[in-house]
Design an enzyme around this catalytic site. Structure first.
Site, short mmCIF file in Angstrom:
data_model
loop_
_atom_site.label_atom_id
_atom_site.label_comp_id
_atom_site.label_asym_id
_atom_site.label_seq_id
_atom_site.Cartn_x
_atom_site.Cartn_y
_atom_site.Cartn_z
N ARG A 225 -5.55 -5.15 1.25
CA ARG A 225 -5.09 -6.17 0.29
C ARG A 225 -5.39 -7.55 0.86
O ARG A 225 -5.22 -7.79 2.06
CB ARG A 225 -3.58 -6.04 0.04
CG ARG A 225 -3.19 -4.98 -0.98
CD ARG A 225 -3.63 -5.33 -2.41
NE ARG A 225 -3.30 -4.28 -3.37
CZ ARG A 225 -4.09 -3.26 -3.69
NH1 ARG A 225 -5.28 -3.13 -3.13
NH2 ARG A 225 -3.71 -2.38 -4.60
N GLU A 254 -7.55 -13.14 -6.74
CA GLU A 254 -8.57 -12.34 -7.44
C GLU A 254 -8.51 -12.65 -8.93
O GLU A 254 -7.42 -12.74 -9.48
CB GLU A 254 -8.33 -10.85 -7.19
CG GLU A 254 -8.55 -10.48 -5.73
CD GLU A 254 -8.26 -9.00 -5.44
OE1 GLU A 254 -8.16 -8.21 -6.38
OE2 GLU A 254 -8.15 -8.67 -4.25
N HIS A 273 -13.16 -5.98 -5.71
CA HIS A 273 -12.05 -5.02 -5.67
C HIS A 273 -12.44 -3.71 -6.38
O HIS A 273 -11.78 -3.29 -7.34
CB HIS A 273 -10.77 -5.60 -6.29
CG HIS A 273 -9.52 -4.85 -5.85
ND1 HIS A 273 -8.29 -5.45 -5.75
CD2 HIS A 273 -9.35 -3.56 -5.49
CE1 HIS A 273 -7.39 -4.54 -5.36
NE2 HIS A 273 -8.02 -3.39 -5.19
P1 NDP Z 1 -1.09 5.07 3.07
O1 NDP Z 1 0.36 4.92 2.79
O2 NDP Z 1 -1.69 6.42 3.12
O3 NDP Z 1 -1.43 4.36 4.47
C1 NDP Z 1 -0.88 3.13 4.86
C2 NDP Z 1 -1.09 2.96 6.36
O4 NDP Z 1 -0.68 1.64 6.73
C3 NDP Z 1 -0.31 3.93 7.21
O5 NDP Z 1 -1.19 4.42 8.18
C4 NDP Z 1 0.77 3.07 7.85
O6 NDP Z 1 0.99 3.59 9.14
C5 NDP Z 1 0.09 1.73 7.93
N1 NDP Z 1 1.02 0.60 8.01
C6 NDP Z 1 1.95 0.22 7.11
N2 NDP Z 1 2.59 -0.88 7.55
C7 NDP Z 1 2.05 -1.21 8.75
C8 NDP Z 1 2.26 -2.24 9.70
N3 NDP Z 1 3.21 -3.18 9.51
N4 NDP Z 1 1.49 -2.26 10.81
C9 NDP Z 1 0.54 -1.31 11.02
N5 NDP Z 1 0.30 -0.30 10.18
C10 NDP Z 1 1.04 -0.26 9.05
O7 NDP Z 1 -1.81 4.17 1.99
P2 NDP Z 1 -3.36 4.25 1.54
O8 NDP Z 1 -4.20 4.43 2.74
O9 NDP Z 1 -3.49 5.18 0.40
O10 NDP Z 1 -3.56 2.77 0.94
C11 NDP Z 1 -3.36 1.65 1.78
C12 NDP Z 1 -3.54 0.39 0.97
O11 NDP Z 1 -4.91 0.19 0.67
C13 NDP Z 1 -2.86 0.41 -0.41
O12 NDP Z 1 -1.51 0.02 -0.30
C14 NDP Z 1 -3.68 -0.56 -1.20
O13 NDP Z 1 -3.12 -1.85 -1.07
C15 NDP Z 1 -5.04 -0.53 -0.53
N6 NDP Z 1 -6.06 0.13 -1.37
C16 NDP Z 1 -7.18 -0.58 -1.73
C17 NDP Z 1 -8.17 0.01 -2.49
C18 NDP Z 1 -9.38 -0.78 -2.91
O14 NDP Z 1 -9.95 -0.48 -3.94
N7 NDP Z 1 -9.82 -1.75 -2.16
C19 NDP Z 1 -8.05 1.40 -2.95
C20 NDP Z 1 -6.86 2.08 -2.50
C21 NDP Z 1 -5.91 1.44 -1.72
P3 NDP Z 1 2.45 4.00 9.67
O15 NDP Z 1 3.28 4.40 8.51
O16 NDP Z 1 2.16 5.10 10.61
O17 NDP Z 1 2.90 2.78 10.36
#
Ligand code: NDP
Length: 307
Positions: A225, A254, A273
């Site tokens: 994001r 965006e 995006h």
């Molecule tokens: P997931 O919930 O599967 O993964 C999120 C990851 O972020 C986890 O590994 C979590 O690790 C980590 N995380 C969360 N907070 C923190 C933090 N403060 N510090 C470090 N690591 C952190 O989500 P997705 O992978 O499915 O999606 C992630 C994001 O990608 C979505 O929220 C969306 O905003 C974006 N996205 C963008 C797309 C695009 O078209 N460009 C398409 C799909 C998604 P842990 O819990 O172990 O800390």
């Protein structure tokens, strides 16, 4: 609650035709149709891209994105509205887009496409091209997106490390760092790749200090994001040569404003995006909706429930 009418909100049009999803869901034992804003109140459930205040009147809202940072969780909770998201489907889709960015930089494909627009036959300098095999990528976020990126890059011979809130290991990542060791994690990487959701903790997590800690010849990628990155600091880092380049799918504003310097910077790839766009998108969403309708019928907890 009982489901009688499920609406596919017309905002999903930006990602796939709403009617494709409505047709895919036609076998459900309820009324399914494509709806505009004025028909939200007549539904029990809505599948949507964008947020509307009228959603607080329905029982269940499903976001076709993984990122639900635009939805007001507190208000959903107060009004007893269930919110589910679409995490879990974007792994290979986004992984292949990220591999495309990295291959462009390594094999200079973006230069050739730009030259082709001008009918210019211009070979790269002898030392401009490199191979991905043997490089290192540090992926911030080790969830669905991060793991998909690790899988595709791993198959190209890239050594992949990860950053998450704890340093607990994750399959596909050679090494995992906790967020507090972010500066150490990015220091040796050829590529730093953001796949993080936007939360209070991740807003501007990637700032001038992170770019300063990166190698001068490193590339930065953001498919998570926009506001996770301090965009002004990124532009400074690119303009001053603190880092080599960037590939960006998401931005603080965006669509990316026409006056943004990112459009014209050398070694910057801008995509609108769409890192996860694929012809299969509506089917993957349809599968999640099917799963949740049957869980609702059998009294099980919703899959991918956020609120
Ligand atoms: P997931 O919930 O599967 O993964 C999120 C990851 O972020 C986890 O590994 C979590 O690790 C980590 N995380 C969360 N907070 C923190 C933090 N403060 N510090 C470090 N690591 C952190 O989500 P997705 O992978 O499915 O999606 C992630 C994001 O990608 C979505 O929220 C969306 O905003 C974006 N996205 C963008 C797309 C695009 O078209 N460009 C398409 C799909 C998604 P842990 O819990 O172990 O800390």
């Amino acid at each position: 609650f009982e489901l009688e009418r499920l609406g596919v909100h017309d905002s999903v049009e930006a990602v796939f035709p709403p009617s494709e999803l409505a047709d895919f869901l036609a076998d459900l034992p309820l009324e399914v149709g494509v709806i505009g804003d004025d028909e939200i109140a007549a539904c029990d459930a809505v599948v949507t891209l964008e947020y509307r205040e009228a959603f607080l009147e329905v029982d269940w809202v499903h976001s076709i994105q993984a990122g639900v940072d635009r939805f007001p969780f507190d208000e959903f909770e107060a009004d007893d509205v269930v919110l589910t998201n679409s995490t879990g489907i974007h792994d290979r889709w986004v992984g292949e887009t990220v591999a495309g960015y990295l291959l462009s930089f390594a094999r200079r494909l973006h230069d050739h496409v730009a030259n082709q627009q001008e009918r210019r036959w211009d070979q790269p300098e002898w030392d401009e091209g490199f191979t991905l095999s043997g490089t290192t990528a540090c992926v911030l976020g080790t969830g669905t997106l991060g793991s998909g990126v690790a899988e595709v890059l791993g198959s190209l011979g890239v050594r992949v490390t990860g950053v998450r809130r704890s340093a607990a290991p994750v399959p596909g990542f050679e090494e995992v760092y906790a967020t507090e060791d972010l500066l150490e994690a990015v220091a040796d990487a050829d590529f730093v790749i953001v796949t993080l959701p936007l939360t209070d903790e991740t807003r501007h997590l990637v700032d001038a200090d992170v770019f300063e800690a990166m190698r001068g010849d490193a590339y930065f990628v953001n498919v998570g994001r926009g506001p996770v990155v301090d965009e002004a600091a990124l532009i400074d880092a690119l303009e001053s040569g603190t880092i080599e380049g960037a590939a960006l799918d998401v931005f603080e504003t965006e669509p990316l404003p026409e006056e943004s310097p990112l459009w014209e910077l050398d070694e910057v790839i801008v995509t609108p995006h769409c890192a996860a766009f694929t012809e299969d998108y509506f089917r993957a969403i349809g599968d999640i909706v099917h799963e949740n309708v049957s869980r609702l019928e059998s009294g099980e907890e919703f899959y991918n429930r956020v609120v």
